[in-house]
Enzyme design. Structure first.
Site, PDB file in Angstrom:
ATOM      1  N   ALA A  67       0.778  -1.201   0.051  1.00 14.77           N
ATOM      2  CA  ALA A  67      -0.008   0.029   0.121  1.00 14.77           C
ATOM      3  C   ALA A  67       0.759   1.363  -0.011  1.00 14.77           C
ATOM      4  O   ALA A  67       0.369   2.243   0.288  1.00 14.77           O
ATOM      5  CB  ALA A  67      -0.782  -0.134   1.221  1.00 14.77           C
ATOM      6  N   ASN A 123       2.538  -4.367   7.929  1.00 13.38           N
ATOM      7  CA  ASN A 123       3.023  -4.738   6.488  1.00 13.38           C
ATOM      8  C   ASN A 123       3.893  -3.730   5.927  1.00 13.38           C
ATOM      9  O   ASN A 123       4.718  -3.663   5.187  1.00 13.38           O
ATOM     10  CB  ASN A 123       1.749  -5.341   5.537  1.00 13.38           C
ATOM     11  CG  ASN A 123       1.030  -6.516   5.797  1.00 13.38           C
ATOM     12  OD1 ASN A 123       1.868  -7.503   6.097  1.00 13.38           O
ATOM     13  ND2 ASN A 123      -0.226  -6.499   6.277  1.00 13.38           N
ATOM     14  N   HIS A 159      -0.434   6.833   3.485  1.00 13.53           N
ATOM     15  CA  HIS A 159       1.117   6.769   4.035  1.00 13.53           C
ATOM     16  C   HIS A 159       1.948   7.677   3.182  1.00 13.53           C
ATOM     17  O   HIS A 159       1.949   7.885   2.036  1.00 13.53           O
ATOM     18  CB  HIS A 159       1.505   5.335   3.456  1.00 13.53           C
ATOM     19  CG  HIS A 159       0.457   4.153   4.207  1.00 13.53           C
ATOM     20  ND1 HIS A 159       0.342   4.075   5.736  1.00 13.53           N
ATOM     21  CD2 HIS A 159      -0.245   3.314   3.364  1.00 13.53           C
ATOM     22  CE1 HIS A 159      -0.410   3.036   5.686  1.00 13.53           C
ATOM     23  NE2 HIS A 159      -0.993   2.522   4.780  1.00 13.53           N
TER      24      HIS A 159
HETATM   25  N1  LIG Z   1       1.839  -6.164   1.891  1.00 20.66           N
HETATM   26  C1  LIG Z   1       0.561  -5.340   2.132  1.00 20.66           C
HETATM   27  O1  LIG Z   1       1.171  -4.099   2.075  1.00 20.66           O
HETATM   28  C2  LIG Z   1      -0.519  -5.794   2.552  1.00 20.66           C
HETATM   29  C3  LIG Z   1      -1.583  -4.959   2.622  1.00 20.66           C
HETATM   30  C4  LIG Z   1      -2.841  -5.201   2.906  1.00 20.66           C
HETATM   31  C5  LIG Z   1      -2.949  -6.729   3.282  1.00 20.66           C
HETATM   32  N2  LIG Z   1      -1.832  -7.406   3.492  1.00 20.66           N
HETATM   33  C6  LIG Z   1      -1.949  -8.732   4.035  1.00 20.66           C
HETATM   34  O2  LIG Z   1      -2.269  -9.690   3.333  1.00 20.66           O
HETATM   35  C7  LIG Z   1      -2.741 -10.981   3.930  1.00 20.66           C
HETATM   36  C8  LIG Z   1      -4.068 -11.250   3.323  1.00 20.66           C
HETATM   37  O3  LIG Z   1      -5.194 -10.259   3.521  1.00 20.66           O
HETATM   38  P1  LIG Z   1      -6.551 -10.297   2.959  1.00 20.66           P
HETATM   39  O4  LIG Z   1      -7.149  -8.908   2.720  1.00 20.66           O
HETATM   40  O5  LIG Z   1      -6.632 -11.036   1.790  1.00 20.66           O
HETATM   41  O6  LIG Z   1      -7.378 -10.861   4.333  1.00 20.66           O
HETATM   42  P2  LIG Z   1      -8.456 -11.962   4.106  1.00 20.66           P
HETATM   43  O7  LIG Z   1      -8.920 -11.995   5.777  1.00 20.66           O
HETATM   44  O8  LIG Z   1      -9.670 -11.395   3.385  1.00 20.66           O
HETATM   45  O9  LIG Z   1      -8.085 -13.365   3.893  1.00 20.66           O
HETATM   46  C9  LIG Z   1      -7.145 -14.114   4.434  1.00 20.66           C
HETATM   47  C10 LIG Z   1      -7.677 -15.721   4.186  1.00 20.66           C
HETATM   48  O10 LIG Z   1      -6.257 -16.526   4.668  1.00 20.66           O
HETATM   49  C11 LIG Z   1      -7.107 -17.717   5.266  1.00 20.66           C
HETATM   50  N3  LIG Z   1      -6.073 -18.255   6.344  1.00 20.66           N
HETATM   51  C12 LIG Z   1      -5.568 -17.832   7.576  1.00 20.66           C
HETATM   52  N4  LIG Z   1      -4.757 -18.445   8.022  1.00 20.66           N
HETATM   53  C13 LIG Z   1      -4.633 -19.635   7.022  1.00 20.66           C
HETATM   54  C14 LIG Z   1      -3.449 -20.481   6.815  1.00 20.66           C
HETATM   55  N5  LIG Z   1      -2.821 -21.018   7.885  1.00 20.66           N
HETATM   56  N6  LIG Z   1      -3.454 -21.215   5.993  1.00 20.66           N
HETATM   57  C15 LIG Z   1      -4.374 -20.869   4.689  1.00 20.66           C
HETATM   58  N7  LIG Z   1      -5.199 -19.948   4.845  1.00 20.66           N
HETATM   59  C16 LIG Z   1      -5.251 -19.399   5.781  1.00 20.66           C
HETATM   60  C17 LIG Z   1      -8.408 -17.182   5.963  1.00 20.66           C
HETATM   61  O11 LIG Z   1      -9.200 -18.100   6.163  1.00 20.66           O
HETATM   62  C18 LIG Z   1      -8.902 -16.172   4.910  1.00 20.66           C
HETATM   63  O12 LIG Z   1      -9.731 -16.622   3.850  1.00 20.66           O
HETATM   64  C19 LIG Z   1      -3.005 -10.423   5.600  1.00 20.66           C
HETATM   65  O13 LIG Z   1      -2.027 -10.678   6.386  1.00 20.66           O
HETATM   66  C20 LIG Z   1      -3.025  -8.812   5.121  1.00 20.66           C
HETATM   67  O14 LIG Z   1      -2.491  -8.107   6.478  1.00 20.66           O
HETATM   68  C21 LIG Z   1      -0.597  -7.100   3.117  1.00 20.66           C
END
Ligand SMILES: NC(=O)c1ccc[n+]([C@@H]2O[C@H](COP(=O)([O-])OP(=O)(O)OC[C@H]3O[C@@H](n4cnc5c(N)ncnc54)[C@H](O)[C@@H]3O)[C@@H](O)[C@H]2O)c1
Length: 273
Positions: A126, A194, A224
């Site tokens: 982001a 993140n 940000h």
């Molecule tokens: N890099 C970045 O800038 C950035 C930005 C936003 C979100 N993220 C991160 O990306 C990740 C995913 O975000 P999202 O919005 O898709 O979240 P989300 O909650 O919509 O989806 C996460 C999915 O992962 C599944 N899950 C949880 N633990 C698991 C495991 N051990 N094995 C398999 N599946 C599992 C959950 O059931 C869910 O379906 C989060 O950790 C979030 O913090 C990163």
């Protein structure tokens, strides 16, 4: 047609779903979706249904890794290191979205990836400016600061806010609720983890990267700002993020930056650092 890159996605939430759709539609000539895994299996099934292909659902991380050249992690910070470790141990490349989970063990992952000849891709997420920060890192960086502004409701339920007795309900103007290192920030504000982690890893590390977090009653987006001072000059960026339609905690830009990394992997011409 050349060999198609086999892509497996772990975590079928907002980001995993968007990336699966991108692999299926935008990269159909260079990549193929080979597995979807989620601990809540119905989420993987629902996503596989969108592609009329129930065979995409796999029942374990190991199965997913076996079928993929590139594993995409989109789960939660507490699982990302383990998923990356297993993928790399099988000499698979991995793209990590839950970057906060890598911050404590980044060097370990780097050593393992070298040993196993695997690559770890970390999208900018982001924030903007990682390209300039990486270039500036080739000279000397003197200071990196991240200032994050979010609406007060974004901090609801954050233990740090309750401990410090910060009153966010009656806020009329901006309030700085945290100033410290990226390492401290990622402990106190897991949902900010993140962006701060990516910035630290691309630049001068979590101890030296400074983070300021502001609760702002006058905004609806997550903003940000990054300031870098280096021997190569000054960099300032500001990203006003639109929220992902399926998850209010996730910025739309985070998904797009992962799609941009996929492009870098798949296309012959790579633009930018
Ligand atoms: N890099 C970045 O800038 C950035 C930005 C936003 C979100 N993220 C991160 O990306 C990740 C995913 O975000 P999202 O919005 O898709 O979240 P989300 O909650 O919509 O989806 C996460 C999915 O992962 C599944 N899950 C949880 N633990 C698991 C495991 N051990 N094995 C398999 N599946 C599992 C959950 O059931 C869910 O379906 C989060 O950790 C979030 O913090 C990163």
């Amino acid at each position: 047609m050349g060999k198609l890159l086999k892509v497996g996605i772990v975590g079928c939430g907002a980001i995993g779903t968007s990336l699966a759709k991108a692999v299926f539609s935008d990269f159909s000539s260079s990549a193929r979706l080979t597995g979807l895994y989620d601990t809540e299996i119905e989420k993987a099934q629902k996503l596989a249904d969108k592609f009329n292909n129930p065979e995409l659902v796999v029942l374990s991380l190991e199965d997913l890794i076996n079928k993929a050249d590139l594993v995409i992690e989109a789960t939660k910070a507490q699982f990302s290191f383990g998923i990356a470790q297993k993928s790399i141990n099988a000499s698979r490349d991995i793209m990590v979205m839950s970057v906060g989970g890598l911050i404590q063990r980044f060097e370990e992952l780097e050593t393992l990836a070298k040993e196993k000849n695997a690559r770890v891709f970390i999208p900018s997420g982001a924030i903007c400016g990682i390209d300039g920060l990486k270039a500036a890192s080739c000279s000397k960086i003197n200071k990196v600061t991240l200032t994050t502004r979010k609406p007060p409701k974004a901090f609801q339920g954050v233990a740090y806010v309750a401990e410090k007795k910060i009153d966010l309900e009656h806020l009329k103007e901006d309030l700085v609720i945290f100033e410290g290192s990226a390492r401290e920030a990622t402990k106190s504000f897991p949902q900010n983890i993140n962006v701060a982690a990516t910035l630290s890893m691309a630049g001068i590390g979590p101890e030296n990267t400074l983070v300021r977090i502001i609760a702002s009653p006058n905004i609806t987006q997550n903003i940000h700002e990054i300031e870098v001072e280096s021997d190569a000059g000054k960099i300032t960026t500001r990203t006003e993020n639109v929220i992902h339609p399926d998850n209010p905690k996730t910025s739309y830009m985070a998904v797009l930056s992962a799609i941009a990394v996929l492009k870098q992997i798949l296309e012959p011409i790579k633009i930018g650092a």
